[in-house]
Scaffold this active site. Structure first.
Site, PDB file in Angstrom:
ATOM      1  N   LYS A   1      15.231  -0.131   5.284  1.00 35.00           N
ATOM      2  CA  LYS A   1      14.781   0.778   3.911  1.00 35.00           C
ATOM      3  C   LYS A   1      14.868   2.295   4.186  1.00 35.00           C
ATOM      4  CE  LYS A   1      12.270   1.389   0.345  1.00 35.00           C
ATOM      5  NZ  LYS A   1      12.556   1.349  -0.943  1.00 35.00           N
TER       6      LYS A   1
ATOM      7  N   LEU B   1       0.811  -1.230  -0.012  1.00 32.57           N
ATOM      8  CA  LEU B   1       0.005   0.050   0.001  1.00 32.57           C
ATOM      9  C   LEU B   1       0.759   1.420   0.092  1.00 32.57           C
ATOM     10  CD1 LEU B   1      -2.368  -1.555   2.575  1.00 32.57           C
ATOM     11  CD2 LEU B   1      -3.004  -0.708   0.192  1.00 32.57           C
ATOM     12  N   PRO B   2       0.246   2.511  -0.364  1.00 35.90           N
ATOM     13  CA  PRO B   2       1.179   3.589  -0.536  1.00 35.90           C
ATOM     14  C   PRO B   2       1.909   4.050   0.897  1.00 35.90           C
ATOM     15  CG  PRO B   2      -0.987   4.033  -1.465  1.00 35.90           C
ATOM     16  CD  PRO B   2      -1.037   2.543  -0.834  1.00 35.90           C
TER      17      PRO B   2
ATOM     18  N   THR C   1       6.379   0.833   2.164  1.00 39.55           N
ATOM     19  CA  THR C   1       7.455   1.278   2.895  1.00 39.55           C
ATOM     20  C   THR C   1       6.917   2.331   3.859  1.00 39.55           C
ATOM     21  OG1 THR C   1       8.706   1.582   0.915  1.00 39.55           O
ATOM     22  CG2 THR C   1       9.179   2.971   2.626  1.00 39.55           C
TER      23      THR C   1
ATOM     24  N   LYS D   1       9.066  11.051   0.092  1.00 41.23           N
ATOM     25  CA  LYS D   1       8.291  10.444   1.109  1.00 41.23           C
ATOM     26  C   LYS D   1       9.383   9.697   2.046  1.00 41.23           C
ATOM     27  CE  LYS D   1       6.057   6.139   1.658  1.00 41.23           C
ATOM     28  NZ  LYS D   1       5.387   4.675   1.116  1.00 41.23           N
TER      29      LYS D   1
HETATM   30  P1  NAD Z   1       0.845   2.783  -6.179  1.00 44.15           P
HETATM   31  O1  NAD Z   1       0.172   3.982  -5.869  1.00 44.15           O
HETATM   32  O2  NAD Z   1       1.090   2.192  -7.510  1.00 44.15           O
HETATM   33  O3  NAD Z   1      -0.126   1.268  -5.591  1.00 44.15           O
HETATM   34  C1  NAD Z   1      -0.725   1.301  -4.466  1.00 44.15           C
HETATM   35  C2  NAD Z   1      -2.145   0.639  -4.554  1.00 44.15           C
HETATM   36  O4  NAD Z   1      -2.894   0.625  -3.197  1.00 44.15           O
HETATM   37  C3  NAD Z   1      -2.886   1.337  -5.621  1.00 44.15           C
HETATM   38  O5  NAD Z   1      -3.366   0.352  -6.409  1.00 44.15           O
HETATM   39  C4  NAD Z   1      -4.405   1.617  -4.738  1.00 44.15           C
HETATM   40  O6  NAD Z   1      -5.559   1.780  -5.304  1.00 44.15           O
HETATM   41  C5  NAD Z   1      -4.032   0.665  -3.535  1.00 44.15           C
HETATM   42  N1  NAD Z   1      -4.925   0.932  -2.299  1.00 44.15           N
HETATM   43  C6  NAD Z   1      -4.847   2.323  -1.516  1.00 44.15           C
HETATM   44  N2  NAD Z   1      -5.466   2.108  -0.676  1.00 44.15           N
HETATM   45  C7  NAD Z   1      -5.875   0.762  -0.462  1.00 44.15           C
HETATM   46  C8  NAD Z   1      -6.852   0.109   0.322  1.00 44.15           C
HETATM   47  N3  NAD Z   1      -7.591   1.035   1.391  1.00 44.15           N
HETATM   48  N4  NAD Z   1      -7.350  -1.048  -0.078  1.00 44.15           N
HETATM   49  C9  NAD Z   1      -6.882  -1.773  -1.102  1.00 44.15           C
HETATM   50  N5  NAD Z   1      -6.189  -1.017  -1.912  1.00 44.15           N
HETATM   51  C10 NAD Z   1      -5.569   0.355  -1.747  1.00 44.15           C
HETATM   52  O7  NAD Z   1       2.172   2.554  -5.194  1.00 44.15           O
HETATM   53  P2  NAD Z   1       3.339   1.610  -5.568  1.00 44.15           P
HETATM   54  O8  NAD Z   1       4.319   2.370  -6.523  1.00 44.15           O
HETATM   55  O9  NAD Z   1       2.952   0.188  -5.925  1.00 44.15           O
HETATM   56  O10 NAD Z   1       4.035   1.428  -4.140  1.00 44.15           O
HETATM   57  C11 NAD Z   1       3.599   0.583  -3.010  1.00 44.15           C
HETATM   58  C12 NAD Z   1       4.490   0.660  -2.244  1.00 44.15           C
HETATM   59  O11 NAD Z   1       5.813   0.505  -2.260  1.00 44.15           O
HETATM   60  C13 NAD Z   1       4.582   2.359  -1.307  1.00 44.15           C
HETATM   61  O12 NAD Z   1       4.839   2.314   0.093  1.00 44.15           O
HETATM   62  C14 NAD Z   1       6.210   2.769  -1.998  1.00 44.15           C
HETATM   63  O13 NAD Z   1       6.719   3.522  -1.184  1.00 44.15           O
HETATM   64  C15 NAD Z   1       6.763   1.219  -2.049  1.00 44.15           C
HETATM   65  N6  NAD Z   1       7.710   1.144  -3.169  1.00 44.15           N
HETATM   66  C16 NAD Z   1       7.613   1.751  -4.287  1.00 44.15           C
HETATM   67  C17 NAD Z   1       8.525   1.567  -5.272  1.00 44.15           C
HETATM   68  C18 NAD Z   1       8.682   2.164  -6.595  1.00 44.15           C
HETATM   69  O14 NAD Z   1       9.276   2.311  -7.385  1.00 44.15           O
HETATM   70  N7  NAD Z   1       7.400   2.445  -6.996  1.00 44.15           N
HETATM   71  C19 NAD Z   1       9.991   1.099  -4.884  1.00 44.15           C
HETATM   72  C20 NAD Z   1       9.867   0.636  -3.475  1.00 44.15           C
HETATM   73  C21 NAD Z   1       9.006   0.642  -2.902  1.00 44.15           C
END
Ligand code: NAD
Length: 296
Positions: free
Chosen positions: A171, A65-66, A96, A246
């Site tokens: 992390k 999740l975000p 994260t 973030k």
């Molecule tokens: P994203 O925004 O693409 O995906 C998050 C998903 O969670 C979305 O599809 C959203 O609809 C869903 N969501 C939000 N609230 C929800 C709820 N209550 N119930 C169900 N679904 C819900 O984000 P991401 O890029 O996939 O990143 C996810 C996590 O991974 C974050 O914490 C980010 O910091 C971490 N991260 C991201 C990256 C990257 O390169 N994108 C790399 C390492 C770590």
């Protein structure tokens, strides 16, 4: 294994896909209907809520999740996982978030009879698709050993970092260093080029000298130095400035909670904040070099 997966965004979508490819039976939920449909077309079953996943026939639930607020609501809300899951089901949060929230949620999960690990990742969306992520895992050794094969279907390096919350500690520490080192490389590259040096020659000197680091030899921010770095494609398709912001926020928040100085981390946070406020939040974080380049 029967696995529930909540959060199918840029990272969670391809991670869930790799679990299906590895032969697991996966039930998914996301607020976005389009993300759900993609996974259902790939062979997942769709659920209507985190509670429905928890009530279903699952042995393990993974969340991606975000931020912390989403993690709290998905696990601790009235319609969340803990209120509905049966004791014994394993829980892994790969989002994260700050170490304190990770520890709080894991504590409540354990009181509920559910072993929980924090397992944030590095490796970006490319690593999520290729199944080569690094997982930094916090929790007991026994729980780590039990869930390791599942994480190995989505990643290449699975590292046990210690007790609950320590995955998040690893992390934030790593990403704070990355944020700072990218600024340092940007400053040095911009100085050298402004003083008349060729960017490629300067980078090759740094990369075989004492200034060498990942931000210079693998992800150099100066355009033209590396063919595959985001700098070569207008700073698109990498790790966004706002995502770096973030993570720096999580580092300074964690540092504040224990009174630990992070001087360069705080400065880096302010620099990326200014860059983002100028409308650059979606550019790759290495675009921070534009704060230094006289010609940019
Ligand atoms: P994203 O925004 O693409 O995906 C998050 C998903 O969670 C979305 O599809 C959203 O609809 C869903 N969501 C939000 N609230 C929800 C709820 N209550 N119930 C169900 N679904 C819900 O984000 P991401 O890029 O996939 O990143 C996810 C996590 O991974 C974050 O914490 C980010 O910091 C971490 N991260 C991201 C990256 C990257 O390169 N994108 C790399 C390492 C770590």
């Amino acid at each position: 294994m029967k696995i529930g997966f909540v959060g199918l965004g840029n990272m969670g979508g391809p991670m869930a896909l790799n679990l299906i490819k590895a032969g697991h039976v996966v039930t998914v939920f996301d607020l976005s209907a389009a993300s759900l449909t993609r996974l259902v077309e790939a062979g997942a079953a769709a659920a209507e809520s985190p509670a429905a996943i928890a009530q279903g026939d699952v042995e393990l639930i993974i969340t991606m999740l975000p931020a912390a607020a989403h993690v709290k609501s998905v696990y601790l809300g009235a319609e969340g996982i803990l209120a509905h899951v049966r004791a014994g089901v394993f829980l892994i949060d790969c989002s994260t978030i700050d170490p304190r929230t990770a520890r709080e949620v894991a504590k409540q999960a354990l009181e509920n009879g559910n072993p929980m690990l924090d397992a944030p990742v590095s490796g970006g969306t490319g690593g999520a698709s290729a199944g080569t992520l690094t997982f930094m895992v916090g929790g007991s050794s026994a729980d780590f050993d039990r869930t390791w094969p599942i994480l190995a279907a989505m990643g290449k390096n699975i590292v046990h970092c210690g007790d609950s919350g320590n995955g998040q500690v690893a992390k934030v520490a790593n990403n704070m260093l990355l944020g700072v080192s990218m600024i340092a490389v940007s400053e040095a590259m911009a100085l050298g080029v402004s003083l008349g040096m060729d960017a490629g020659v300067l980078a090759s000197i740094i990369n075989t000298s004492s200034g060498r680091c990942w931000s210079s030899d693998t992800y150099n921010p100066f355009p033209g130095v590396l063919e595959n770095a985001p700098a070569a494609r207008g700073y698109t398709g990498g790790f966004g400035t706002d995502l770096m912001l973030k993570d720096l926020g999580l580092a300074s928040e964690a540092a504040q909670q224990i009174g630990q100085p992070v001087l360069l981390g705080a400065f880096a946070q302010q620099l990326y904040q200014s860059f983002s406020a100028q409308g650059n939040g979606s550019l790759d974080f290495s675009a921070i070099i534009n704060m230094y380049r006289k010609d940019a």
